[in-house]
Scaffold this active site. Structure first.
Site, PDB file in Angstrom:
ATOM      1  N   HIS A  46       4.261  -0.614  -6.683  1.00  0.00           N
ATOM      2  CA  HIS A  46       4.596   0.717  -6.156  1.00  0.00           C
ATOM      3  C   HIS A  46       5.951   0.725  -5.469  1.00  0.00           C
ATOM      4  CE1 HIS A  46      -0.001   1.589  -6.096  1.00  0.00           C
ATOM      5  NE2 HIS A  46       0.520   1.637  -7.315  1.00  0.00           N
ATOM      6  N   GLN A  70       0.348  -3.665  -4.109  1.00  0.00           N
ATOM      7  CA  GLN A  70       0.528  -2.210  -4.155  1.00  0.00           C
ATOM      8  C   GLN A  70       1.338  -1.771  -2.938  1.00  0.00           C
ATOM      9  OE1 GLN A  70      -3.474  -0.270  -5.552  1.00  0.00           O
ATOM     10  NE2 GLN A  70      -3.927  -2.128  -4.376  1.00  0.00           N
TER      11      GLN A  70
HETATM   12  N1  APR Z   1      -9.190  -6.797   6.168  1.00  0.00           N
HETATM   13  C1  APR Z   1      -9.792  -6.563   4.968  1.00  0.00           C
HETATM   14  N2  APR Z   1      -9.858  -5.336   4.384  1.00  0.00           N
HETATM   15  C2  APR Z   1      -9.271  -4.316   5.049  1.00  0.00           C
HETATM   16  C3  APR Z   1      -8.627  -4.467   6.301  1.00  0.00           C
HETATM   17  C4  APR Z   1      -8.603  -5.785   6.860  1.00  0.00           C
HETATM   18  N3  APR Z   1      -8.016  -6.043   8.040  1.00  0.00           N
HETATM   19  N4  APR Z   1      -8.158  -3.249   6.698  1.00  0.00           N
HETATM   20  C5  APR Z   1      -8.507  -2.363   5.730  1.00  0.00           C
HETATM   21  N5  APR Z   1      -9.180  -3.000   4.741  1.00  0.00           N
HETATM   22  C6  APR Z   1      -9.683  -2.435   3.487  1.00  0.00           C
HETATM   23  C7  APR Z   1     -10.291  -1.049   3.618  1.00  0.00           C
HETATM   24  O1  APR Z   1     -11.688  -1.154   3.799  1.00  0.00           O
HETATM   25  C8  APR Z   1      -9.934  -0.395   2.284  1.00  0.00           C
HETATM   26  O2  APR Z   1     -10.993  -0.525   1.335  1.00  0.00           O
HETATM   27  O3  APR Z   1      -8.543  -2.274   2.677  1.00  0.00           O
HETATM   28  C9  APR Z   1      -8.738  -1.200   1.775  1.00  0.00           C
HETATM   29  C10 APR Z   1      -7.464  -0.370   1.739  1.00  0.00           C
HETATM   30  O4  APR Z   1      -7.635   0.611   0.746  1.00  0.00           O
HETATM   31  P1  APR Z   1      -6.584   1.821   0.639  1.00  0.00           P
HETATM   32  O5  APR Z   1      -6.316   2.357   2.004  1.00  0.00           O
HETATM   33  O6  APR Z   1      -7.097   2.711  -0.430  1.00  0.00           O
HETATM   34  O7  APR Z   1      -5.229   1.098   0.180  1.00  0.00           O
HETATM   35  P2  APR Z   1      -4.832   0.656  -1.292  1.00  0.00           P
HETATM   36  O8  APR Z   1      -6.035   0.150  -2.046  1.00  0.00           O
HETATM   37  O9  APR Z   1      -3.679  -0.254  -1.163  1.00  0.00           O
HETATM   38  O10 APR Z   1      -4.331   2.053  -1.960  1.00  0.00           O
HETATM   39  C11 APR Z   1      -3.732   1.961  -3.228  1.00  0.00           C
HETATM   40  O11 APR Z   1      -3.077   4.284  -3.003  1.00  0.00           O
HETATM   41  O12 APR Z   1      -2.167   5.975  -1.724  1.00  0.00           O
HETATM   42  C12 APR Z   1      -1.906   5.072  -2.733  1.00  0.00           C
HETATM   43  O13 APR Z   1       0.186   4.195  -3.278  1.00  0.00           O
HETATM   44  C13 APR Z   1      -0.812   4.119  -2.310  1.00  0.00           C
HETATM   45  O14 APR Z   1      -0.586   1.768  -2.816  1.00  0.00           O
HETATM   46  C14 APR Z   1      -1.486   2.751  -2.338  1.00  0.00           C
HETATM   47  C15 APR Z   1      -2.620   2.969  -3.322  1.00  0.00           C
END
Ligand code: APR
Length: 248
Positions: free
Chosen positions: A112, A92
């Protein structure tokens, strides 16, 4: 599970890149705690120059800068590929770090889009993001197309935009044909991307989730690791390499 698997799909979200210094979206202090996602729809971007100025500002502050480097988790996945265990990465993320870590481009499906390019919505010319960042650095607050002065848009998918259909189709079929699906660093709350793990489960694949916090699909996972992606994936691949070298 990795040693026994024939076709592994890795599915990554912003959480795999936080250890590269790129903030994720929904962790405390993440992008959506600083900016309102409703401001970042394609409708807003097209509606007014002010909305575009705000979005370019967020993109440059929110980690668009091209200095980010792959971290241990990205390199571990690239090693899975060199061990012949990786079918593909479905991501993503728009940061290009899987490719920079060595996963061949034709094995990375970017649901994305990608921030390495900007595209003109009038003449459809594409420009390297580095060139657009240069324009911003030199004081252009709302970069427009150097060719026809049309609206320049990052090649990432904005809320309200359809995902690249071909990429979505391929990602769906790869998810349906793998025997192990590993989610790394995603809250699994944004669709249609978050359908992928369920497609894999429905097709009989095993599911592993490496994520610091809980996700709505945790109950379907055979393996759930609530630890940082970098150290986890690096340890996992080390063990896989040892097991594979022992078994020859
Ligand atoms: N190791 C493991 N997990 C992690 C770490 C790490 N170092 N850092 C963060 N996380 C976890 C967080 O706990 C969270 O649950 O990664 C997850 C990131 O989730 P989001 O911030 O929601 O990102 P994502 O799932 O990629 O979002 C999907 O949302 O805003 C839109 O287009 C955007 O592609 C994005 C989509």
């Amino acid at each position: 599970m990795i040693v026994a698997a024939k076709k592994i799909v890795v599915f990554s979200g912003a959480g795999i890149s936080t250890e590269s210094g790129i903030p994720d979206f929904r962790s405390p202090g993440g992008i959506w705690s600083k900016y309102d996602p409703d401001e970042f729809t394609i409708q807003r971007f097209l509606s007014s120059p002010e909305a575009r100025r705000k979005q370019w500002k967020m993109l440059t502050e929110g980690g668009l800068t091209t200095e980010a480097k792959p971290n241990l988790a990205h390199y571990a996945i690239a090693e899975l590929n060199s061990l012949g265990k990786l079918d593909c990465v479905i991501t993503q993320n728009v940061d290009n770090l899987h490719q920079e870590a060595g996963v061949p481009g034709d094995r990375v499906f970017e649901l994305h889009g990608n921030m390495q390019w900007a595209v003109c919505l009038s003449c459809h010319r594409r420009f390297p993001m580095k060139q657009v960042l240069q324009m911003i650095e030199e004081g252009t607050e709302i970069p427009d197309c150097p060719n026809c002065h049309g609206i320049l848009k990052p090649d990432a998918v904005f809320f309200g935009e359809t995902l690249p259909q071909e990429t979505l189709m391929v990602a769906t079929s790869r998810s349906r044909n793998c025997d192990l699906f590993i989610v790394i660093g995603s809250s699994l709350v944004v669709y249609p991307a978050a359908y992928m793990p369920m497609y894999a489960k429905d097709a009989g694949a095993k599911l592993a989730i490496v994520n610091l916090t809980s996700t709505p699909l945790d109950r379907y996972a055979e393996v759930l690791i609530r630890r940082k992606a970098g150290e986890t994936m690096s340890n996992v691949v080390k063990r896989v390499r040892n097991k594979m070298s022992i078994s020859g």
